[in-house]
Design an enzyme around this catalytic site. Structure first.
Site, PDB file in Angstrom:
ATOM      1  N   ARG A 117      17.715  -3.425  -3.708  1.00  0.00           N
ATOM      2  CA  ARG A 117      17.069  -3.999  -4.866  1.00  0.00           C
ATOM      3  C   ARG A 117      15.712  -3.884  -4.985  1.00  0.00           C
ATOM      4  O   ARG A 117      14.912  -3.494  -3.848  1.00  0.00           O
ATOM      5  CB  ARG A 117      17.567  -5.363  -4.992  1.00  0.00           C
ATOM      6  CG  ARG A 117      16.832  -6.432  -3.934  1.00  0.00           C
ATOM      7  CD  ARG A 117      17.417  -7.854  -3.712  1.00  0.00           C
ATOM      8  NE  ARG A 117      16.497  -8.697  -3.216  1.00  0.00           N
ATOM      9  CZ  ARG A 117      15.531  -9.460  -3.499  1.00  0.00           C
ATOM     10  NH1 ARG A 117      14.927  -9.432  -4.695  1.00  0.00           N
ATOM     11  NH2 ARG A 117      14.915  -9.903  -2.576  1.00  0.00           N
ATOM     12  N   ARG A 177      10.130  -9.210 -12.319  1.00  0.00           N
ATOM     13  CA  ARG A 177      10.018 -10.517 -12.877  1.00  0.00           C
ATOM     14  C   ARG A 177       9.382 -10.587 -14.191  1.00  0.00           C
ATOM     15  O   ARG A 177       8.382  -9.680 -14.419  1.00  0.00           O
ATOM     16  CB  ARG A 177       8.805 -11.047 -11.886  1.00  0.00           C
ATOM     17  CG  ARG A 177       9.252 -11.131 -10.589  1.00  0.00           C
ATOM     18  CD  ARG A 177       8.187 -11.957  -9.731  1.00  0.00           C
ATOM     19  NE  ARG A 177       8.575 -12.135  -8.185  1.00  0.00           N
ATOM     20  CZ  ARG A 177       7.719 -12.509  -7.397  1.00  0.00           C
ATOM     21  NH1 ARG A 177       6.526 -13.043  -7.837  1.00  0.00           N
ATOM     22  NH2 ARG A 177       8.130 -12.769  -6.173  1.00  0.00           N
ATOM     23  N   ARG A 199       9.116   4.575  12.210  1.00  0.00           N
ATOM     24  CA  ARG A 199       7.859   5.011  11.607  1.00  0.00           C
ATOM     25  C   ARG A 199       6.652   4.163  12.171  1.00  0.00           C
ATOM     26  O   ARG A 199       6.780   2.983  12.796  1.00  0.00           O
ATOM     27  CB  ARG A 199       7.848   4.801   9.984  1.00  0.00           C
ATOM     28  CG  ARG A 199       8.875   5.572   9.182  1.00  0.00           C
ATOM     29  CD  ARG A 199       8.394   6.988   9.248  1.00  0.00           C
ATOM     30  NE  ARG A 199       7.435   7.355   8.446  1.00  0.00           N
ATOM     31  CZ  ARG A 199       6.754   8.390   8.270  1.00  0.00           C
ATOM     32  NH1 ARG A 199       6.997   9.328   9.079  1.00  0.00           N
ATOM     33  NH2 ARG A 199       5.725   8.476   7.545  1.00  0.00           N
ATOM     34  N   ARG A 210      -2.515   1.997   1.801  1.00  0.00           N
ATOM     35  CA  ARG A 210      -3.252   0.769   1.144  1.00  0.00           C
ATOM     36  C   ARG A 210      -4.392   0.781   1.677  1.00  0.00           C
ATOM     37  O   ARG A 210      -4.788   1.145   2.976  1.00  0.00           O
ATOM     38  CB  ARG A 210      -2.291  -0.451   1.334  1.00  0.00           C
ATOM     39  CG  ARG A 210      -1.960  -0.757   2.572  1.00  0.00           C
ATOM     40  CD  ARG A 210      -1.152  -2.156   2.589  1.00  0.00           C
ATOM     41  NE  ARG A 210      -0.652  -2.526   3.749  1.00  0.00           N
ATOM     42  CZ  ARG A 210       0.064  -3.668   4.236  1.00  0.00           C
ATOM     43  NH1 ARG A 210       0.450  -4.497   3.351  1.00  0.00           N
ATOM     44  NH2 ARG A 210       0.386  -3.941   5.377  1.00  0.00           N
ATOM     45  N   GLU A 224      -4.456   2.382   5.772  1.00  0.00           N
ATOM     46  CA  GLU A 224      -3.371   2.290   6.448  1.00  0.00           C
ATOM     47  C   GLU A 224      -2.787   3.913   6.115  1.00  0.00           C
ATOM     48  O   GLU A 224      -2.247   3.959   5.202  1.00  0.00           O
ATOM     49  CB  GLU A 224      -2.455   1.272   6.093  1.00  0.00           C
ATOM     50  CG  GLU A 224      -2.722  -0.053   6.922  1.00  0.00           C
ATOM     51  CD  GLU A 224      -1.716  -1.055   6.634  1.00  0.00           C
ATOM     52  OE1 GLU A 224      -0.654  -0.986   6.502  1.00  0.00           O
ATOM     53  OE2 GLU A 224      -2.109  -2.440   6.798  1.00  0.00           O
ATOM     54  N   TYR A 260      13.356  -5.192  11.651  1.00  0.00           N
ATOM     55  CA  TYR A 260      12.061  -5.794  11.135  1.00  0.00           C
ATOM     56  C   TYR A 260      12.114  -7.029  10.733  1.00  0.00           C
ATOM     57  O   TYR A 260      13.005  -7.298  10.124  1.00  0.00           O
ATOM     58  CB  TYR A 260      11.745  -4.856   9.825  1.00  0.00           C
ATOM     59  CG  TYR A 260      10.396  -5.462   9.264  1.00  0.00           C
ATOM     60  CD1 TYR A 260       9.153  -4.873   9.791  1.00  0.00           C
ATOM     61  CD2 TYR A 260      10.296  -5.926   8.242  1.00  0.00           C
ATOM     62  CE1 TYR A 260       7.900  -5.184   9.523  1.00  0.00           C
ATOM     63  CE2 TYR A 260       8.953  -6.534   7.864  1.00  0.00           C
ATOM     64  CZ  TYR A 260       7.981  -6.197   8.346  1.00  0.00           C
ATOM     65  OH  TYR A 260       6.586  -6.563   7.812  1.00  0.00           O
ATOM     66  N   ASP A 265      10.127 -10.592   9.605  1.00  0.00           N
ATOM     67  CA  ASP A 265       8.531 -11.388   9.173  1.00  0.00           C
ATOM     68  C   ASP A 265       8.543 -12.415  10.265  1.00  0.00           C
ATOM     69  O   ASP A 265       9.489 -12.779  10.921  1.00  0.00           O
ATOM     70  CB  ASP A 265       9.125 -12.034   7.627  1.00  0.00           C
ATOM     71  CG  ASP A 265       9.195 -10.912   6.476  1.00  0.00           C
ATOM     72  OD1 ASP A 265       8.390  -9.945   6.466  1.00  0.00           O
ATOM     73  OD2 ASP A 265       9.878 -11.041   5.583  1.00  0.00           O
TER      74      ASP A 265
END
Length: 366
Positions: free
Chosen positions: A171, A175, A248, A280, A300, A348, A350
């Site tokens: 997805r 917003r 990666r 970024r 980065e 991964y 958080d």
């Protein structure tokens, strides 16, 4: 000495686990291959600025228990993650919201934005996306895809979007409000004084040895351990006997600007065209609303990963997921060895999910 636990890795997972087991009266020894604790959330003070040495880390969670847990170890500020993206000199707000759409198309209302996006999706006529490009266009239309998704994604993965599988993007949230808050989580912020202090407090009273490789240490250790928690790469633990999992990596280019107090006006600025080699730029002082006379920035660069490089992002495609499952089956046969964290579980995480998983493992250990 006899220890209840040898914990391999002084990152967030290993440190939370060690802290909790110490509270239960267990003895722990923590070893870390880097020359510092805190893993990828390591922060270091430079020019009176707390620099995120391994990329930006913004704590966010909807789990009140985790929020209260981490607030034991640091006071958090009210930083709200509101990155901006630059595409060929055009600046857009992230995530994709009404500020983004207004800038892109000169419109004002959600209805106008929805009409444009729906028209672009209809014109593309993609019924069954065959690759990531088609999947993204079927979700957000061509303009948002071309300017804000395509180049950034290709840099991250090192491949053309047409060569990437569709399932990578499940997805792409749109917003239709003027809200630049990147996260939907209830709690969000940056620890005042950086992240390293949190791990220091977690490991208070626990023996820690840095610059130590696990297998070399185990070959020479005279100590004994009841159990081992391994937070390194699961395939490396098994000497890659089933093959190497893929990742990666990232390369960081840090620059201190002594004669500049504000480089880009925001903590995170994404560069979404493929021709710009970095994804970024982070300006660290803005995480803590700094007013220092100088600034520190980090570019980065996504990078291909090979053995010996630092693995940052697991490539959770079908092939690697199947290989991890095979390693997980091997791991389940290991007596008295636990595997945790993003490398040990090839996932991964958080930061809040790392804490949740470590607390659960500690609870299960009793």
């Amino acid at each position: 000495m006899n220890y209840d636990y040898l914990i391999v890795g002084a990152g967030l997972f290993g440190s939370v686990f060690a802290h909790e087991m110490k509270k239960k009266g267990k003895s722990c020894l923590v070893i870390e291959k880097r020359n510092h604790i805190a893993g990828n959330i390591y922060t270091q003070k430079q020019e009176d600025i707390w620099v995120h040495k391994y990329g930006a880390h913004i704590f966010h969670t909807s789990d009140k228990t985790v929020w209260e847990y981490v607030n034991q170890f640091a006071e958090f500020n009210q930083y709200i993650n509101s990155p901006v993206a630059i595409y060929k000199g055009e600046l857009y707000n992230m995530p994709f919201n009404m500020n983004t759409f207004s800038r892109m198309w000169g419109i004002l209302t959600p209805m106008q934005a929805k009409e444009i996006i729906e028209k672009q999706i209809d014109q593309a006529g993609i019924l069954e996306p065959a690759n990531l490009e088609e999947q993204a266009i079927s979700l957000v239309g061509t303009d948002v895809y071309e300017k804000l998704v395509k180049g950034y994604t290709e840099k991250q993965w090192g491949r053309d979007c047409k060569e990437l599988p569709a399932f990578i993007i499940k997805r792409l949230p749109l917003r239709f409000t003027y809200d630049n808050n990147y996260f939907n989580d209830r709690y969000q912020g940056i620890p005042i004084g950086g992240y390293t202090q949190i791990v220091e407090k977690l490991l208070l009273g626990i023996e820690v040895k840095c610059s130590v490789e696990y297998k070399e240490f185990l070959a020479k250790a005279e100590d004994t351990f009841g159990k081992i928690l391994y937070t390194g790469m699961i395939d490396e633990f098994f000497d890659y006997q089933l093959g190497a999992l893929e990742y990666r990596s990232l390369r960081f280019e840090e620059e201190t600007l002594l004669d500049m107090d504000n480089y880009q006006g925001n903590a995170v600025v994404n560069y979404t065209e493929r021709e710009v080699p970095y994804t970024r730029i982070i300006e660290h002082k803005h995480f803590e609303f700094g007013r220092q006379p100088s600034t520190v920035i980090t570019r980065e660069y996504p990078a291909a990963w090979k053995k010996g490089d630092e693995p940052y992002y697991p490539i959770n495609d079908e092939k690697n997921s199947a290989l991890y499952e095979a390693y997980r089956e091997l791991a389940q046969k290991e007596k008295n060895i636990l595997f945790g964290g993003r490398l040990g579980q090839y996932k991964y995480y958080d930061m809040d999910k790392v804490i949740q998983a470590a607390l659960l493992m500690a609870k299960e250990e009793g």
